[in-house]
Design an enzyme around this catalytic site. Structure first.
Site, PDB file in Angstrom:
ATOM      1  N   LYS A  23       0.838  -1.204   0.000  1.00 27.87           N
ATOM      2  CA  LYS A  23       0.000   0.000   0.000  1.00 27.87           C
ATOM      3  C   LYS A  23       0.878   1.261   0.000  1.00 27.87           C
ATOM      4  CE  LYS A  23      -1.745   1.643   4.022  1.00 27.87           C
ATOM      5  NZ  LYS A  23      -1.370   3.058   4.208  1.00 27.87           N
ATOM      6  N   ASN A  24       1.893   1.254   0.862  1.00 26.04           N
ATOM      7  CA  ASN A  24       2.671   2.481   1.016  1.00 26.04           C
ATOM      8  C   ASN A  24       3.686   2.682  -0.101  1.00 26.04           C
ATOM      9  OD1 ASN A  24       1.137   3.077   3.189  1.00 26.04           O
ATOM     10  ND2 ASN A  24       2.658   2.480   4.726  1.00 26.04           N
ATOM     11  N   ARG A  93      -4.807   9.812   3.080  1.00 27.68           N
ATOM     12  CA  ARG A  93      -3.625  10.444   3.677  1.00 27.68           C
ATOM     13  C   ARG A  93      -2.492  10.558   2.637  1.00 27.68           C
ATOM     14  NH1 ARG A  93      -1.858  13.707   7.636  1.00 27.68           N
ATOM     15  NH2 ARG A  93       0.192  13.985   6.760  1.00 27.68           N
ATOM     16  N   ASP A 117      -5.784  11.969  11.654  1.00 27.23           N
ATOM     17  CA  ASP A 117      -5.543  10.538  11.674  1.00 27.23           C
ATOM     18  C   ASP A 117      -5.509  10.058  13.104  1.00 27.23           C
ATOM     19  OD1 ASP A 117      -4.226   7.952  11.227  1.00 27.23           O
ATOM     20  OD2 ASP A 117      -3.907   8.768   9.218  1.00 27.23           O
ATOM     21  N   ASP A 308       4.388   0.768  12.133  1.00 29.38           N
ATOM     22  CA  ASP A 308       3.191   0.077  11.642  1.00 29.38           C
ATOM     23  C   ASP A 308       3.076  -1.343  12.207  1.00 29.38           C
ATOM     24  OD1 ASP A 308       2.502   2.284  10.200  1.00 29.38           O
ATOM     25  OD2 ASP A 308       3.280   1.553   8.295  1.00 29.38           O
TER      26      ASP A 308
HETATM   27  N1  EPU Z   1       6.829  14.473  10.501  1.00 30.18           N
HETATM   28  C1  EPU Z   1       6.991  15.795  10.840  1.00 30.18           C
HETATM   29  N2  EPU Z   1       6.937  16.739   9.837  1.00 30.18           N
HETATM   30  C2  EPU Z   1       6.750  16.403   8.530  1.00 30.18           C
HETATM   31  C3  EPU Z   1       6.572  15.028   8.201  1.00 30.18           C
HETATM   32  C4  EPU Z   1       6.623  14.080   9.218  1.00 30.18           C
HETATM   33  O1  EPU Z   1       7.181  16.133  12.003  1.00 30.18           O
HETATM   34  O2  EPU Z   1       6.731  17.312   7.676  1.00 30.18           O
HETATM   35  C5  EPU Z   1       6.922  13.436  11.576  1.00 30.18           C
HETATM   36  C6  EPU Z   1       5.607  12.683  11.810  1.00 30.18           C
HETATM   37  O3  EPU Z   1       4.765  13.359  12.696  1.00 30.18           O
HETATM   38  C7  EPU Z   1       6.109  11.356  12.384  1.00 30.18           C
HETATM   39  C8  EPU Z   1       7.436  11.143  11.659  1.00 30.18           C
HETATM   40  O4  EPU Z   1       7.820  12.423  11.150  1.00 30.18           O
HETATM   41  O5  EPU Z   1       6.355  11.471  13.753  1.00 30.18           O
HETATM   42  C9  EPU Z   1       7.389  10.135  10.526  1.00 30.18           C
HETATM   43  O6  EPU Z   1       6.376  10.447   9.625  1.00 30.18           O
HETATM   44  P1  EPU Z   1       6.475  10.086   8.061  1.00 30.18           P
HETATM   45  O7  EPU Z   1       6.456  11.361   7.294  1.00 30.18           O
HETATM   46  O8  EPU Z   1       7.616   9.149   7.831  1.00 30.18           O
HETATM   47  O9  EPU Z   1       5.120   9.320   7.850  1.00 30.18           O
HETATM   48  P2  EPU Z   1       4.186   9.374   6.590  1.00 30.18           P
HETATM   49  O10 EPU Z   1       4.989   9.456   5.341  1.00 30.18           O
HETATM   50  O11 EPU Z   1       3.097  10.368   6.806  1.00 30.18           O
HETATM   51  C10 EPU Z   1       4.204   6.793   6.193  1.00 30.18           C
HETATM   52  C11 EPU Z   1       3.192   5.689   6.097  1.00 30.18           C
HETATM   53  C12 EPU Z   1       2.657   5.330   7.472  1.00 30.18           C
HETATM   54  C13 EPU Z   1       3.824   4.972   8.371  1.00 30.18           C
HETATM   55  C14 EPU Z   1       4.847   6.117   8.407  1.00 30.18           C
HETATM   56  C15 EPU Z   1       6.096   5.801   9.207  1.00 30.18           C
HETATM   57  C16 EPU Z   1       2.178   6.073   3.948  1.00 30.18           C
HETATM   58  C17 EPU Z   1       0.961   6.425   3.180  1.00 30.18           C
HETATM   59  N3  EPU Z   1       2.081   6.095   5.259  1.00 30.18           N
HETATM   60  O12 EPU Z   1       3.511   7.929   6.671  1.00 30.18           O
HETATM   61  O13 EPU Z   1       1.817   4.195   7.277  1.00 30.18           O
HETATM   62  O14 EPU Z   1       3.348   4.722   9.680  1.00 30.18           O
HETATM   63  O15 EPU Z   1       5.269   6.426   7.069  1.00 30.18           O
HETATM   64  O16 EPU Z   1       6.751   4.728   8.667  1.00 30.18           O
HETATM   65  O17 EPU Z   1       3.203   5.733   3.371  1.00 30.18           O
HETATM   66  C18 EPU Z   1       0.010   2.762   7.625  1.00 30.18           C
HETATM   67  O18 EPU Z   1       0.341   2.181   6.596  1.00 30.18           O
HETATM   68  O19 EPU Z   1      -0.858   2.309   8.417  1.00 30.18           O
HETATM   69  C19 EPU Z   1       0.646   4.023   7.958  1.00 30.18           C
HETATM   70  C20 EPU Z   1       0.154   4.861   8.860  1.00 30.18           C
END
Ligand code: EPU
Length: 421
Positions: A23-24, A93, A117, A308
């Protein structure tokens, strides 16, 4: 009328299960198709709701998208709309990952901010500051993130944290920027490597995929490609934990076992016998005899233990022999699901980033509510080890990440059914 899962605990999971595309990864690869005029083909796409939602989001930008079985064909026009604020965008998201490609292609983007979320706050400050380093101006207006640039230029970017989303957006903007961009403290997840691989096939010049430093030499144009989505390591891990918790014997196919090295090591420490398979038949097998032993877990960006997978670690700890400490470093609200685990008889308490779980012999069935994909799957795993029938509600969360979850569980011998509520 909604539906829920009824899980009768007690079965030992035995058999084989196939893992589909991640998915991701697929959602980001679909967004990457915006970078090249023409038809990009993705194979091994998972049959989950987020894929047609992302297809709708791309259609609202002017693409034609055809979904057929596990194949997605995305035809991107020369002129794209840069207004990504359709209904589908707000529901997803991952829709934020169209921001980078739109800025790269159109030099402007208006992207609906994804809704809240249940796993905690998800700021976009690093996405914004990265794009600003490349020469864009960004601001928030009427519920959208707006970005505008005269032209993008290469830059040195240091991320405060190896965020997947920020790395993806900056990368997809930088591939068409003028000059060289270096992203330091970049995310190293296999899904980022998958994206780099597809972008490279499209003609991008990227060095360092899978390391903390990504170097991108901008090119003027990308071409469409055909790409196979990598197997879902989180779904793979879910089956590994399920095998260990039910003292089962499960062969998982369709995922690179090295994307789960730490997960498999933790399962070995818990007492499982783990075999990995490489090449054509890639995957792994987890065999567990007897009760699992307590193990500690700490979530961190890849190659650390994925946040995750944290709900599965909690579910395993809840039935293990001994006491486990789980530390969550990414999403503060992910421990909320522990209240549902307590409903199932888990002996658990949390203090800030830490949870202490004292394993019990058997959990006890109860009605429970899924708050996100992984918490929901974790509750189903716990239900497999509970006395009686556990009713899991709000299963639409689970179905966003697990195609054919019930069917696969039943194939492995679990007593699970979908019931109309
Ligand atoms: N963060 C910031 N500022 C930003 C971006 C992120 O502070 O501008 C922080 C977030 O709050 C968090 C950390 O950085 O504490 C990591 O967030 P990240 O940006 O890596 O997460 P994401 O890209 O929004 C993806 C996955 C998530 C998974 C996370 C961490 C997708 C669609 N989602 O989210 O997957 O938990 O990386 O690995 O790729 C899931 O599949 O259930 C899911 C939630």
């Amino acid at each position: 009328m909604s539906e829920h899962f009824r899980v009768h605990g007690g079965a030992r999971l035995v058999g084989e299960v196939d893992v589909v595309g991640a998915k991701n990864s697929v959602l980001k690869l679909m967004a990457a198709a915006l970078l090249a005029e023409g038809t990009t083909t993705l194979t091994n796409c998972p049959d989950i709701l987020d894929v047609p939602l992302m297809a709708d989001a791309l259609r609202s930008l002017g693409c034609e998208v055809e979904l057929e079985g596990d194949v997605a064909r995305i035809t991107t026009p020369r002129e794209l709309s840069y207004h990504a604020d359709s209904e589908a965008m707000g529901k997803l998201r991952a829709s934020i990952c169209v921001l980078g490609p739109l800025v790269g292609r159109c030099k402007r983007a208006v992207v609906a901010l994804p809704g809240g979320d249940a796993i905690g706050s998800r700021p976009l400050d690093m996405h914004q500051s990265g794009l600003e380093k490349l020469g864009a101006k960004t601001w928030i207006e009427h519920g959208c993130i707006v970005a505008e640039a005269e032209g993008l230029h290469g830059a040195q970017i240091w991320l405060d944290f190896p965020s997947m989303g920020a790395t993806e957006n900056i990368l997809m903007a930088a591939v068409l920027a003028n000059g060289t961009t270096v992203i330091d403290n970049a995310a190293r997840e296999p899904e980022i490597v998958d994206l780099c691989l597809m972008l490279t096939q499209m003609g991008a010049r990227i060095e360092g995929a899978g390391t903390s430093t990504l170097t991108v030499h901008g090119v003027t144009e990308l071409k469409p490609t055909e790409h196979r989505v990598i197997g879902d390591r989180i779904v793979g891990a879910t089956w590994g934990f399920a095998a260990a918790m039910t003292r089962g014997d499960v062969r998982v196919r369709g995922v690179n076992p090295h994307h789960l090295d730490l997960v498999l090591e933790k399962l070995r420490m818990a007492g499982a016998e783990v075999t990995v398979y490489e090449g054509e038949d890639e995957g792994f097998r987890v065999v567990m005899d007897g009760r699992p032993k307590a193990v500690d877990f700490v979530t961190l960006p890849y190659p650390g233990f994925a946040t995750d997978n944290q709900p599965f670690a909690i579910a395993l700890s809840a039935v293990s022999e001994g006491t486990s400490m789980i530390t969550e470093n990414l999403f503060e609200a992910r421990f909320r699901f522990i209240d549902e685990m307590i409903r199932l008889g888990a002996d658990a308490r949390t203090d800030g980033h830490h949870a202490v779980i004292r394993g019990v012999e058997k959990l006890s069935s109860a009605p429970v509510w899924a708050s996100d994909i992984r918490a929901g799957a974790g509750l189903v795993l716990a239900g497999l080890c509970a006395d009686g029938a556990t009713e899991v509600y709000e299963i639409f969360h689970i179905e966003r990440g697990y195609p054919g979850f019930v069917e696969n569980l039943r194939k492995l011998g679990a007593d699970v059914e979908r019931v109309s509520s």
